[in-house]
Scaffold this active site. Sequence first.
Site, mmCIF file in Angstrom:
data_model
loop_
_atom_site.group_PDB
_atom_site.id
_atom_site.type_symbol
_atom_site.label_atom_id
_atom_site.label_comp_id
_atom_site.label_asym_id
_atom_site.label_seq_id
_atom_site.Cartn_x
_atom_site.Cartn_y
_atom_site.Cartn_z
ATOM 1 N N GLY A 151 4.909 -9.957 4.566
ATOM 2 C CA GLY A 151 5.658 -9.882 5.805
ATOM 3 C C GLY A 151 4.969 -10.651 6.918
ATOM 4 N N ALA A 152 5.740 -11.380 7.700
ATOM 5 C CA ALA A 152 5.184 -12.168 8.798
ATOM 6 C C ALA A 152 4.645 -11.297 9.925
ATOM 7 C CB ALA A 152 6.247 -13.119 9.344
ATOM 8 N N HIS A 204 9.133 -3.619 3.732
ATOM 9 C CA HIS A 204 8.714 -3.830 2.350
ATOM 10 C C HIS A 204 9.907 -4.162 1.450
ATOM 11 C CE1 HIS A 204 5.505 -0.981 3.842
ATOM 12 N NE2 HIS A 204 4.766 -1.956 3.373
ATOM 13 N N HIS A 258 8.915 0.996 3.751
ATOM 14 C CA HIS A 258 10.000 0.992 4.730
ATOM 15 C C HIS A 258 10.840 -0.261 4.499
ATOM 16 C CE1 HIS A 258 7.557 -1.956 6.818
ATOM 17 N NE2 HIS A 258 6.578 -1.079 7.017
ATOM 18 N N GLU A 259 11.790 -0.510 5.383
ATOM 19 C CA GLU A 259 12.718 -1.624 5.182
ATOM 20 C C GLU A 259 12.014 -2.975 5.210
ATOM 21 O OE1 GLU A 259 16.090 -1.486 7.771
ATOM 22 O OE2 GLU A 259 16.469 0.629 7.377
ATOM 23 N N MET A 297 0.834 -1.198 0.000
ATOM 24 C CA MET A 297 0.000 0.000 0.000
ATOM 25 C C MET A 297 0.875 1.257 0.000
ATOM 26 S SD MET A 297 -3.652 -0.454 1.424
ATOM 27 C CE MET A 297 -3.538 0.148 3.095
ATOM 28 N N GLY A 298 2.142 1.065 -0.330
ATOM 29 C CA GLY A 298 3.022 2.222 -0.412
ATOM 30 C C GLY A 298 3.519 2.682 0.941
ATOM 31 N N ARG A 309 2.461 2.411 10.441
ATOM 32 C CA ARG A 309 1.752 3.079 11.538
ATOM 33 C C ARG A 309 2.705 3.750 12.526
ATOM 34 N NH1 ARG A 309 -2.531 -1.733 13.190
ATOM 35 N NH2 ARG A 309 -3.400 -2.069 11.105
ATOM 36 N N ASP A 343 2.296 -9.155 9.865
ATOM 37 C CA ASP A 343 0.837 -9.237 9.786
ATOM 38 C C ASP A 343 0.454 -10.709 9.598
ATOM 39 O OD1 ASP A 343 0.184 -6.329 9.854
ATOM 40 O OD2 ASP A 343 1.390 -6.326 8.032
#
Length: 284
Positions: free
Chosen positions: A148-149, A37, A34-35, A30-31, A188, A151
């Site tokens: 990513g784990a 992503h 950060h690292e 979703m843009g 967040r 979530d």
Amino acid sequence: MRTVTTVAEVRDATDAARRQGHRVGFVPTMGYLHEGHTSLMAAARAATDLVVASVFVNPLQFGAGEDLSSYPRDLDRDTALSEAAGVDLLFVPTVEEVYPHRPVLTTVSVAGITDRFEGAARPTHFAGVATVVTKLLAIVGPCTTYFGAKDWQQVCVVQRLVDDLSLPATVEACPTVREPDGLALSSRNVYLGPEERAAAPVLRRALEAGAALVGAGERDRRRVEAAMAEVVAAEPLAELDYAAAVDAATLAEADVLAGEVRLLVAARLGVPRLLDNLGVVVPA
């Protein structure tokens, strides 16, 4: 790196790659990267031949009271980070390109696994996630897709929809990327004030307390959950949402822990609500 905005351009590129025998890796985002992503992009770069990433703020996963317009965006930075991470094709569609007919009448929902935890806090969220992921995988075609784990419930939802709908994708869950003090990277985190930021690693400490208890031989789920909750309760700035020990694949709860277990915790620190998790294996 090439940036494209249409479904047709993505399909042309991925179909051409597969015709040449190349493997396609796909990182949906979703843009506001950060690292965490870029670690997914790096994983795709290492294992596949054509790396596709998407930047799309999906309106379907925002519920009532969640302000879509205030979601952080920085496409120039996202583009630079994607290119540096080795992305070949960056898909940046408009809402109209992804959802040409509105309101959207066809949606995807995954029952059961979405009922609790993040699904309880955000009742429409996972239907929005499942719908857009299904659409994006249909656009990209056969691929390995990277999540990513951090979530973890989302990973379980995506894996289940891929299995249930026989989608031609392999789901790879990549390790959570953390700050030096243990805080999981998240978009967040930008909303944390200085005091809340200093308190935020309490989530990681709670998970470590639960894992230590399991490692010491505790098998009672409620005692492990209580230990995690106690750590969060000791931090005045943190308001616990849930602390849970569940089956890693199904998120089901059993009184006696066994096999692959996922420890989950979510708490509000000021305005942002943060979540984290940790995997533990209970010896037979």
